[in-house]
Design an enzyme around this catalytic site. Structure first.
Site, PDB file in Angstrom:
ATOM      1  N   ASP A  26     -15.778   4.306 -24.983  1.00  0.00           N
ATOM      2  CA  ASP A  26     -16.796   4.448 -23.935  1.00  0.00           C
ATOM      3  C   ASP A  26     -17.889   5.432 -24.311  1.00  0.00           C
ATOM      4  OD1 ASP A  26     -15.825   2.635 -22.188  1.00  0.00           O
ATOM      5  OD2 ASP A  26     -14.646   4.066 -21.026  1.00  0.00           O
ATOM      6  N   ARG A  68      -7.698   8.935 -20.565  1.00  0.00           N
ATOM      7  CA  ARG A  68      -8.438   9.874 -19.704  1.00  0.00           C
ATOM      8  C   ARG A  68      -7.765  10.071 -18.354  1.00  0.00           C
ATOM      9  NH1 ARG A  68     -14.470   7.768 -20.053  1.00  0.00           N
ATOM     10  NH2 ARG A  68     -14.710   9.306 -18.373  1.00  0.00           N
ATOM     11  N   ARG A  99     -13.070  -0.891 -28.474  1.00  0.00           N
ATOM     12  CA  ARG A  99     -14.282  -0.144 -28.132  1.00  0.00           C
ATOM     13  C   ARG A  99     -13.946   1.272 -27.674  1.00  0.00           C
ATOM     14  NH1 ARG A  99     -15.691  -4.034 -22.908  1.00  0.00           N
ATOM     15  NH2 ARG A  99     -14.923  -5.832 -24.043  1.00  0.00           N
TER      16      ARG A  99
END
Lengths: 248, 248
Positions: free
Chosen positions: A53, A199, A51
């Site tokens: 975000d 990130r 996935r």
């Protein structure tokens, strides 16, 4: 029954992430809706490499799904692009063997993180790059990148609220940062990534570029296995799932 | 009473154009709403160098308005940027003399039109460049550009439904097209532009680049003073009001 593999791009700005959810517009939801229409109402489940975000983009996300429809490969691409919303694009479709699995067969993933390093923000880039107005020391960031490669326990770079099954050991094959004018591009390839890992690494690199941390701290942060020692989580809009590599 | 001049950028994607209207989100509406808040409910009218259509962007739109507020110049910029939506940016604010007028004092305007000339579309550019998948002959387009400069009656390049007051004679000071990789940039500067003029010129240039028209037709199209002889109106998302130059 036929298994299809798709390579897709999407602009994450207006999606509540990749994965389908009861409320909110998702990439998976948009694709499954179109496939269901093509299959006369029959629900089709798609499986992605992983996935992404909310706000995160993809240039080369990979999916697979099974179908009974007999459509030439070019026809799949055309039909899907005609029916999909303008912020998703299928740029490759192919028939694959029944045992191909978009998630389990991943060998390596590449992510890129884009920083717009300029005094003024550029509103045309606001959804596509992370703006940092303070001049970043790219040489320091390059040194820090060197500590990332190799096989490490990346607990320090995993969101504290994640529920990863198994260990947090991953192997980074490549990590580099380059400047092209006012744009900084962080590239990272590895055999797997923890939740928010790219990130948090990007956020830590930015703090090193600002001089708030020494490049050598990167090594200590990894060794500490403590999320609290790493930097902030850099915002979603700079991140792109760039490419997925498969076994064989 | 004090007259302020602003230079602003906006991403036209989510606006129904610059000019305020009863329904629809507009750039003027967003700015006047913020100014009204700053002036404790008193409505403040802003005047722009000209309007831009739905989906058209601005890098250097110029506005003026009158105020009784005593705020340092830096304060204006900061306050406006804090309160304005993320798709408008004030990048310059200054006090000007009472007789400055953002529309009447325009000496020259520059527009740029961006074409993404590649086989595959790029979804990250979909709102910011016009995608043309057929390879364009830039040399032919360059020749055509030469016919545009000078003082001409541009009736052929004015939307048929426009109600321009006065004549349709304008002077183009510069017109050029350049390729940077897969990106084509058309730049045009002149003392004034008719409704849809840059987009109709861009559409005509694209047809020349495709080989549907000869470069020399540009001269005949201008001379004919007939909109029907020019090309299609190129889409809004490629167009940017780039810079406005003023007298004195």
């Amino acid at each position: 029954m036929l298994r299809m593999k798709l390579i897709i791009s999407y602009d994450g700005t207006r999606f509540s992430g990749y994965q389908i959810q009861p409320n909110g517009r998702t990439v998976q939801g948009a694709i499954e809706k179109v496939l269901q229409k093509m299959h006369k109402g029959e629900p089709i489940r798609v499986t992605a490499s992983g996935r992404t975000d909310q706000g995160v983009h993809a240039v080369g996300q990979v999916l697979h799904f099974d179908t009974t429809l007999e459509i030439p490969v070019d026809g799949w691409k055309r039909a899907l692009n005609t029916m999909l919303p303008e912020d998703i694009e299928v740029w490759h479709a192919e028939k694959v063997s029944d045992d191909f699995h978009a998630r389990f067969d991943v060998k390596e993933k590449e992510y890129r993180y884009f920083i717009w390093n300029a005094v003024s923000r550029d509103i045309f880039k606001r959804n596509y790059q992370h703006h940092v107005d303070q001049k970043l020391n790219i040489e320091a960031m390059k040194i820090a990148c060197n500590y990332l490669t190799g096989r490490h326990d990346f607990t320090s770079f995993c969101a504290a609220n994640s529920n990863v099954k198994g260990d947090k050991i991953r192997e980074i094959h490549h990590a580099s940062i380059d400047r092209e004018g006012e744009q900084l591009i962080f590239q990272v390839r590895g055999n797997g990534f923890l939740y928010n890992m790219v990130r948090i690494i990007a956020g830590t690199l930015i703090e090193i570029g600002m001089g708030k941390r020494e490049p050598e701290e990167m090594k200590q942060i990894i060794a500490s296995k403590d999320r609290a020692n790493a930097g902030h989580t850099a915002p979603a809009q700079g991140l792109y799932l760039w490419k997925v590599y498969y076994k064989k």
